[in-house]
Motif scaffolding. Structure first.
Motif, PDB file in Angstrom:
ATOM      1  N   MET A   1     -29.532  -7.344 -77.546  1.00  0.00           N
ATOM      2  CA  MET A   1     -28.986  -7.589 -76.210  1.00  0.00           C
ATOM      3  C   MET A   1     -28.238  -6.351 -75.727  1.00  0.00           C
ATOM      4  O   MET A   1     -27.400  -5.805 -76.429  1.00  0.00           O
ATOM      5  CB  MET A   1     -28.041  -8.792 -76.251  1.00  0.00           C
ATOM      6  N   PHE A   2     -28.564  -5.918 -74.527  1.00  0.00           N
ATOM      7  CA  PHE A   2     -27.950  -4.716 -73.959  1.00  0.00           C
ATOM      8  C   PHE A   2     -26.646  -5.095 -73.257  1.00  0.00           C
ATOM      9  O   PHE A   2     -26.641  -5.878 -72.311  1.00  0.00           O
ATOM     10  CB  PHE A   2     -28.922  -4.070 -72.964  1.00  0.00           C
ATOM     11  N   ILE A   3     -25.528  -4.556 -73.730  1.00  0.00           N
ATOM     12  CA  ILE A   3     -24.209  -4.860 -73.169  1.00  0.00           C
ATOM     13  C   ILE A   3     -23.721  -3.637 -72.408  1.00  0.00           C
ATOM     14  O   ILE A   3     -23.493  -2.581 -73.001  1.00  0.00           O
ATOM     15  CB  ILE A   3     -23.189  -5.230 -74.272  1.00  0.00           C
ATOM     16  N   ASP A   4     -23.601  -3.755 -71.074  1.00  0.00           N
ATOM     17  CA  ASP A   4     -23.152  -2.600 -70.284  1.00  0.00           C
ATOM     18  C   ASP A   4     -21.818  -2.853 -69.597  1.00  0.00           C
ATOM     19  O   ASP A   4     -21.376  -2.043 -68.784  1.00  0.00           O
ATOM     20  CB  ASP A   4     -24.210  -2.193 -69.257  1.00  0.00           C
ATOM     21  N   GLU A   5     -21.153  -3.953 -69.930  1.00  0.00           N
ATOM     22  CA  GLU A   5     -19.802  -4.229 -69.426  1.00  0.00           C
ATOM     23  C   GLU A   5     -18.992  -4.885 -70.537  1.00  0.00           C
ATOM     24  O   GLU A   5     -19.515  -5.699 -71.298  1.00  0.00           O
ATOM     25  CB  GLU A   5     -19.834  -5.163 -68.209  1.00  0.00           C
ATOM     26  N   ALA A   6     -17.732  -4.538 -70.624  1.00  0.00           N
ATOM     27  CA  ALA A   6     -16.851  -5.158 -71.614  1.00  0.00           C
ATOM     28  C   ALA A   6     -15.409  -4.989 -71.162  1.00  0.00           C
ATOM     29  O   ALA A   6     -15.049  -3.983 -70.548  1.00  0.00           O
ATOM     30  CB  ALA A   6     -17.047  -4.533 -72.990  1.00  0.00           C
ATOM     31  N   GLU A   7     -14.595  -5.989 -71.452  1.00  0.00           N
ATOM     32  CA  GLU A   7     -13.162  -5.921 -71.164  1.00  0.00           C
ATOM     33  C   GLU A   7     -12.412  -5.683 -72.468  1.00  0.00           C
ATOM     34  O   GLU A   7     -12.697  -6.331 -73.480  1.00  0.00           O
ATOM     35  CB  GLU A   7     -12.686  -7.206 -70.481  1.00  0.00           C
ATOM     36  N   VAL A   8     -11.470  -4.748 -72.431  1.00  0.00           N
ATOM     37  CA  VAL A   8     -10.743  -4.397 -73.643  1.00  0.00           C
ATOM     38  C   VAL A   8      -9.239  -4.390 -73.381  1.00  0.00           C
ATOM     39  O   VAL A   8      -8.784  -4.127 -72.267  1.00  0.00           O
ATOM     40  CB  VAL A   8     -11.171  -3.015 -74.187  1.00  0.00           C
ATOM     41  N   ARG A   9      -8.498  -4.698 -74.426  1.00  0.00           N
ATOM     42  CA  ARG A   9      -7.037  -4.609 -74.407  1.00  0.00           C
ATOM     43  C   ARG A   9      -6.645  -3.483 -75.343  1.00  0.00           C
ATOM     44  O   ARG A   9      -6.972  -3.509 -76.544  1.00  0.00           O
ATOM     45  CB  ARG A   9      -6.404  -5.934 -74.876  1.00  0.00           C
ATOM     46  N   LEU A  10      -5.964  -2.466 -74.811  1.00  0.00           N
ATOM     47  CA  LEU A  10      -5.642  -1.277 -75.588  1.00  0.00           C
ATOM     48  C   LEU A  10      -4.130  -1.118 -75.728  1.00  0.00           C
ATOM     49  O   LEU A  10      -3.378  -1.456 -74.808  1.00  0.00           O
ATOM     50  CB  LEU A  10      -6.232  -0.031 -74.909  1.00  0.00           C
TER      51      LEU A  10
END
Length: 332
Positions: free
Chosen positions: A1-10
């Motif tokens: 599955m191609f994932i081109d968006e992600a939300e991250v907490r840094l």
């Protein structure tokens, strides 16, 4: 599955606290304060890495933290700095602040990096508070807090040429001929569910171009129908667009309508896309109806750069490769 968006907490690292130590050595009375400073907290960097294909890692592990600084010690020893955290992403990734929606960073070239969050400063040891009136200070300070933030990572592929077309036009077959990439190929709509990028190599000149196979568009893609906006952004950075048109009209569509509809959908999504150089790859010329349709296509749409090809017989592939290279050089 191609994932081109992600939300991250840094989270960047916090600084270590300073030390309130005193020098205690034989034959050295009243050695005085010698507490060292705390180490600096680690920073968080966004890094472009050509070996990273998509953002899948951050879909499933969305939290990244840098190391905290070590505490100071006696004999004026400074604590160790915290380890930096490197958020490795594909080239062409953008980072948006989740709260404001503002674009805060973008990395395009392999190895390019941008600091997203700064680590906290180390605290001060008591040696800094020594004075003529305060010869035995016990004061020290704690390290500063590291910065924190939530971001949305969005990938826009970087490719020299983008293959666009309706489902079953033959884009995946074409990219498998032009490059070593081996996308899934099937005779049904939306076989391709992710962007496939391959490298087109010219052995005679040792030149290389990247080719992006964009999942099939449909009428209304600009309104988020079908796969919608999800993959249209991946052709925004392409130098040249290759319209793969099914000249056989396999699914009952007319080739000239396919061309007009594709151009319209791109213009509706982003008017600048409609201004990009276009090469028309008239595919499936091995089919009986293709030659007649090609004649009608040329008559209706004069002045286009049309190259008849067949992914089955590889007719016109060499000419198409040469044309892609020429247009990419012209628009680099």
């Amino acid at each position: 599955m191609f994932i081109d968006e992600a939300e991250v907490r840094l989270r960047a690292g916090s600084g270590g606290k300073g030390s309130a130590g005193f020098r205690r050595e034989k034959f050295i009375p009243k050695g005085g304060p010698d507490g060292g400073d705390g180490g600096k907290g680690g920073d968080v960097w966004l890094v472009a890495d050509e070996n990273v294909g998509d953002l899948e890692k951050y879909r499933y592990t969305p939290e990244v933290s840098a190391g905290n600084g070590g505490k100071g010690e006696g004999r004026m020893k400074t604590g160790a700095n915290g380890a930096d955290a490197f958020v490795k992403v594909p080239c062409g990734t953008m980072a948006f602040d989740l709260e404001t929606g503002e674009l805060v960073a973008e990395v395009l070239l392999n190895g390019e990096k941008v600091m997203l969050l700064k680590g906290g400063k180390g605290g001060l040891g008591n040696v800094h508070f020594k004075s003529s009136t305060n010869r035995a200070p016990r004061q020290f300070t704690y390290g500063g807090e590291g910065q924190e933030g939530s971001y949305k990572l969005v990938l826009k592929s970087i490719a020299d040429a983008g293959l666009v077309g309706f489902p079953n036009a033959g884009k995946s077959s074409l990219v498998s001929i032009l490059t070593p990439a081996r996308p899934k190929i099937g005779a049904y709509p939306f076989t391709t569910l992710g962007v496939n990028i391959g490298t087109l190599v010219y052995p005679d000149t040792y030149e290389k171009l990247s080719i992006a196979d964009i999942p099939g568009l449909i009428k209304g893609a600009s309104e988020n129908k079908g796969l919608g906006h999800k993959f249209l952004r991946h052709i925004e950075r392409c130098k040249v667009l290759v319209f793969v048109i099914d000249m056989a009209g396999t699914d009952g569509r007319k080739p000239w309508n396919d061309y007009s509809d594709l151009l319209e959908e791109l213009a509706l999504y982003n008017p600048k896309l409609a201004e990009k150089p276009v090469i028309v790859a008239a595919n499936k010329m091995d089919e009986p109806s293709a030659k007649k349709n090609l004649s009608s296509f040329r008559r209706r749409l004069k002045g286009l750069d049309i190259i008849p090809i067949s992914c089955l017989t590889e007719e016109g592939i060499a000419e198409l490769k040469a044309e892609i290279l020429k247009e990419c050089k012209k628009n680099s």
